[in-house]
Scaffold this motif. Structure first.
Motif, PDB file in Angstrom:
ATOM      1  N   PRO A   1      34.273  39.159  26.791  1.00  0.00           N
ATOM      2  CA  PRO A   1      35.510  39.175  28.182  1.00  0.00           C
ATOM      3  C   PRO A   1      34.811  39.446  29.101  1.00  0.00           C
ATOM      4  CG  PRO A   1      35.074  41.297  26.406  1.00  0.00           C
ATOM      5  CD  PRO A   1      34.051  40.933  26.038  1.00  0.00           C
ATOM      6  N   ALA A   2      33.863  39.857  29.634  1.00  0.00           N
ATOM      7  CA  ALA A   2      32.578  39.378  30.649  1.00  0.00           C
ATOM      8  C   ALA A   2      33.527  37.086  31.417  1.00  0.00           C
ATOM      9  CB  ALA A   2      31.258  39.437  30.934  1.00  0.00           C
ATOM     10  N   ALA A   3      33.172  36.574  29.944  1.00  0.00           N
ATOM     11  CA  ALA A   3      33.179  35.502  30.512  1.00  0.00           C
ATOM     12  C   ALA A   3      34.901  34.832  30.583  1.00  0.00           C
ATOM     13  CB  ALA A   3      33.183  34.680  29.050  1.00  0.00           C
ATOM     14  N   VAL A   4      35.897  35.594  29.770  1.00  0.00           N
ATOM     15  CA  VAL A   4      36.740  35.451  29.629  1.00  0.00           C
ATOM     16  C   VAL A   4      37.537  36.007  31.288  1.00  0.00           C
ATOM     17  CG1 VAL A   4      39.475  36.511  29.212  1.00  0.00           C
ATOM     18  CG2 VAL A   4      37.889  35.452  27.702  1.00  0.00           C
ATOM     19  N   SER A   5      36.781  37.141  31.804  1.00  0.00           N
ATOM     20  CA  SER A   5      37.544  37.610  33.083  1.00  0.00           C
ATOM     21  C   SER A   5      37.268  36.800  33.914  1.00  0.00           C
ATOM     22  CB  SER A   5      37.001  39.028  33.125  1.00  0.00           C
ATOM     23  OG  SER A   5      37.526  39.388  34.458  1.00  0.00           O
ATOM     24  N   SER A   6      35.965  35.861  34.234  1.00  0.00           N
ATOM     25  CA  SER A   6      34.939  34.945  35.415  1.00  0.00           C
ATOM     26  C   SER A   6      36.644  34.037  35.167  1.00  0.00           C
ATOM     27  CB  SER A   6      34.280  34.336  34.741  1.00  0.00           C
ATOM     28  OG  SER A   6      33.499  33.329  35.379  1.00  0.00           O
ATOM     29  N   TYR A   7      37.157  33.060  34.195  1.00  0.00           N
ATOM     30  CA  TYR A   7      37.905  32.570  33.798  1.00  0.00           C
ATOM     31  C   TYR A   7      39.382  32.586  34.344  1.00  0.00           C
ATOM     32  CZ  TYR A   7      41.869  29.201  31.854  1.00  0.00           C
ATOM     33  OH  TYR A   7      42.660  28.214  31.439  1.00  0.00           O
ATOM     34  N   VAL A   8      39.971  33.835  34.432  1.00  0.00           N
ATOM     35  CA  VAL A   8      40.877  34.455  34.851  1.00  0.00           C
ATOM     36  C   VAL A   8      40.998  34.120  36.297  1.00  0.00           C
ATOM     37  CG1 VAL A   8      42.299  36.175  35.163  1.00  0.00           C
ATOM     38  CG2 VAL A   8      41.819  35.333  32.423  1.00  0.00           C
ATOM     39  N   GLY A   9      39.565  34.561  36.660  1.00  0.00           N
ATOM     40  CA  GLY A   9      39.700  34.714  38.152  1.00  0.00           C
ATOM     41  C   GLY A   9      39.008  33.591  38.567  1.00  0.00           C
ATOM     42  N   ALA A  10      38.497  32.470  37.850  1.00  0.00           N
ATOM     43  CA  ALA A  10      38.891  30.701  38.435  1.00  0.00           C
ATOM     44  C   ALA A  10      40.390  30.697  38.437  1.00  0.00           C
ATOM     45  CB  ALA A  10      38.706  29.987  37.432  1.00  0.00           C
ATOM     46  N   LEU A  11      41.566  30.565  37.265  1.00  0.00           N
ATOM     47  CA  LEU A  11      42.998  30.453  37.694  1.00  0.00           C
ATOM     48  C   LEU A  11      43.329  30.782  39.128  1.00  0.00           C
ATOM     49  CD1 LEU A  11      43.927  31.179  33.911  1.00  0.00           C
ATOM     50  CD2 LEU A  11      42.887  28.565  35.057  1.00  0.00           C
ATOM     51  N   VAL A  12      43.255  32.449  39.140  1.00  0.00           N
ATOM     52  CA  VAL A  12      43.865  32.318  39.916  1.00  0.00           C
ATOM     53  C   VAL A  12      43.007  32.206  41.143  1.00  0.00           C
ATOM     54  CG1 VAL A  12      43.556  34.585  41.923  1.00  0.00           C
ATOM     55  CG2 VAL A  12      43.813  34.712  39.790  1.00  0.00           C
ATOM     56  N   ARG A  13      42.101  31.684  41.402  1.00  0.00           N
ATOM     57  CA  ARG A  13      41.723  30.755  42.985  1.00  0.00           C
ATOM     58  C   ARG A  13      41.762  29.259  42.942  1.00  0.00           C
ATOM     59  NH1 ARG A  13      37.272  33.609  41.223  1.00  0.00           N
ATOM     60  NH2 ARG A  13      35.886  31.772  40.124  1.00  0.00           N
ATOM     61  N   ALA A  14      42.470  29.286  41.923  1.00  0.00           N
ATOM     62  CA  ALA A  14      42.542  27.417  41.536  1.00  0.00           C
ATOM     63  C   ALA A  14      44.264  27.819  41.989  1.00  0.00           C
ATOM     64  CB  ALA A  14      42.714  26.816  40.666  1.00  0.00           C
ATOM     65  N   ASP A  15      44.926  28.303  41.924  1.00  0.00           N
ATOM     66  CA  ASP A  15      46.441  28.876  42.743  1.00  0.00           C
ATOM     67  C   ASP A  15      47.560  28.687  41.344  1.00  0.00           C
ATOM     68  OD1 ASP A  15      46.220  29.631  45.160  1.00  0.00           O
ATOM     69  OD2 ASP A  15      46.201  27.927  46.270  1.00  0.00           O
ATOM     70  N   VAL A  16      46.443  28.649  40.146  1.00  0.00           N
ATOM     71  CA  VAL A  16      47.230  28.635  38.875  1.00  0.00           C
ATOM     72  C   VAL A  16      47.970  29.790  38.667  1.00  0.00           C
ATOM     73  CG1 VAL A  16      47.297  27.743  36.276  1.00  0.00           C
ATOM     74  CG2 VAL A  16      46.050  26.979  37.482  1.00  0.00           C
ATOM     75  N   GLY A  17      49.590  30.217  38.174  1.00  0.00           N
ATOM     76  CA  GLY A  17      49.950  31.009  38.576  1.00  0.00           C
ATOM     77  C   GLY A  17      50.320  31.698  36.734  1.00  0.00           C
ATOM     78  N   LEU A  18      49.412  33.081  36.429  1.00  0.00           N
ATOM     79  CA  LEU A  18      50.217  33.673  35.809  1.00  0.00           C
ATOM     80  C   LEU A  18      50.796  34.148  34.789  1.00  0.00           C
ATOM     81  CD1 LEU A  18      46.174  35.366  35.239  1.00  0.00           C
ATOM     82  CD2 LEU A  18      47.134  33.560  34.418  1.00  0.00           C
ATOM     83  N   LEU A  19      51.965  33.987  34.501  1.00  0.00           N
ATOM     84  CA  LEU A  19      52.784  34.312  33.679  1.00  0.00           C
ATOM     85  C   LEU A  19      52.707  35.168  31.995  1.00  0.00           C
ATOM     86  CD1 LEU A  19      54.583  30.739  33.250  1.00  0.00           C
ATOM     87  CD2 LEU A  19      54.863  32.448  35.210  1.00  0.00           C
ATOM     88  N   ALA A  20      51.521  35.548  31.593  1.00  0.00           N
ATOM     89  CA  ALA A  20      51.900  35.903  30.397  1.00  0.00           C
ATOM     90  C   ALA A  20      49.639  35.641  29.829  1.00  0.00           C
ATOM     91  CB  ALA A  20      52.433  35.908  28.968  1.00  0.00           C
ATOM     92  N   PHE A  21      49.146  37.114  29.673  1.00  0.00           N
ATOM     93  CA  PHE A  21      48.002  37.734  29.686  1.00  0.00           C
ATOM     94  C   PHE A  21      47.917  38.529  28.296  1.00  0.00           C
ATOM     95  CE2 PHE A  21      43.415  37.911  29.821  1.00  0.00           C
ATOM     96  CZ  PHE A  21      43.007  37.026  29.164  1.00  0.00           C
TER      97      PHE A  21
END
Length: 320
Positions: free
Chosen positions: A266-286
């Motif tokens: 879970p902690a690693a997945v959360s870090s990855y999601v944060g990296a997506l946001v910082r890279a301006d990759v929009g999350l459509l579903a998770f």
């Protein structure tokens, strides 16, 4: 023999020609609990229930119902037992009430007022005087439960009671089983739906290919459930894959249909999601790919090489 058990099946095997439908299974159901026999179609669930009702005989092993076996007690084994295998059948040209009244005559009569009481329990009082031919599938299932309750059973056996129902019918059937359990009735039901068993059962046996993959409580099953992973949809899936490669503790892959799947702590997945946001990759579903118990169910029943979680030397008696 344990008098606290409503059902005590040990070493039960049944073959049909070259097919071993049930292979040396043991199931113990304590009086007063809701017990689920779970597995995909063809796992052997209905064959096991047919043997419990005496519709077929096991090749080996013993099934005791409230301490009695068919060899010792014959049809008296079913004293205090009611239910149905697969779907209940009724005369479509008679009303629901008339069908139930006919069954009471075949059973030697019932106490005054019981018929009305069971109609009320299954919430069919307002439709009891309509022809069964006009009933929905869910209403016929509930009428089947009503017919079973006319016998004033101590053990109610239901084979896939929510199978074929629409979402509203599934909700109503689950609520009905919960109400019956609240009255102190022992319920043994089969299902292929992990969510159904998780919601209403105290304990469960998971079957696959005629064998037992797990025995135990729902709470114990939860402790063994793996991380189910998440389904991911983004505005730039190629970039999401590239960022996943930069996070070694997780795995980001495409499934056969092209969707992204993310697994990892879970902690690693959360870090990855944060990296997506910082890279301006929009999350459509998770979203979770499966609930944890669904993931465990598929792991136990889809993979023939997976080690069973069943411990045959442990006989569990669990009261509600």
């Amino acid at each position: 023999m344990n008098p606290a058990l409503a059902v005590d099946a040990r070493g039960v095997t049944k073959t049909f020609g070259s097919v071993r439908a049930v292979d040396d299974i043991s199931v113990q159901v304590a009086a007063g609990e809701v017990y689920g026999v779970l597995g995909p179609n063809g796992a052997g669930k209905t064959t096991f229930l047919r043997m419990l009702f005496g519709l077929i005989r096991p090749d080996s092993g013993t099934i005791r119902v409230f301490g009695r076996t068919w060899d010792e007690a014959g049809v008296e084994v079913l004293d205090g037992v009611a239910g149905f295998i697969e779907s209940p059948r009724f005369y479509p040209y008679l009303t629901g009430r008339a069908n139930l009244a006919g069954l009471t005559l075949l059973d030697g009569g019932t106490p005054p007022g019981l018929l009305e009481e069971v109609l009320d329990v299954v919430e069919m009082s307002d439709r009891a005087d309509q022809l069964v031919g006009g009933y929905s599938y869910g209403m016929r299932q509930r009428l089947g439960v009503a017919a079973s309750l006319l016998r004033e059973p101590r053990l109610l056996v239901l084979d896939e009671p929510a199978n074929g129902l629409d979402p509203a019918g599934i909700r109503d059937m689950r609520a009905l089983v919960k109400r019956l359990a609240g009255r102190g009735l022992t319920v043994l039901l089969s299902s292929h739906d992990m969510e159904e068993v998780e919601e209403i059962c105290d304990n469960v046996t998971i079957m696959t290919r005629g064998t037992v993959a797990f025995h135990g409580s729902i709470a114990e099953l939860r402790t063994r459930a793996p991380d189910p992973g998440h389904a991911l949809a983004t505005t730039d899936d190629d970039r999401a894959l590239a960022l996943g490669a930069e996070h070694p503790r997780i795995s980001v892959t495409r499934d056969p249909e092209g969707a992204l799947a993310v697994t990892g702590p879970p902690a690693a997945v959360s870090s990855y999601v944060g990296a997506l946001v910082r890279a301006d990759v929009g999350l459509l579903a998770f979203t979770p790919a499966h609930t944890p118990l669904e993931a465990l169910f598929f792991m136990l029943t889809d993979d023939p090489t997976h080690q069973s979680l069943h411990r045959p030397d442990r006989v569990r008696v669990a009261a509600r």
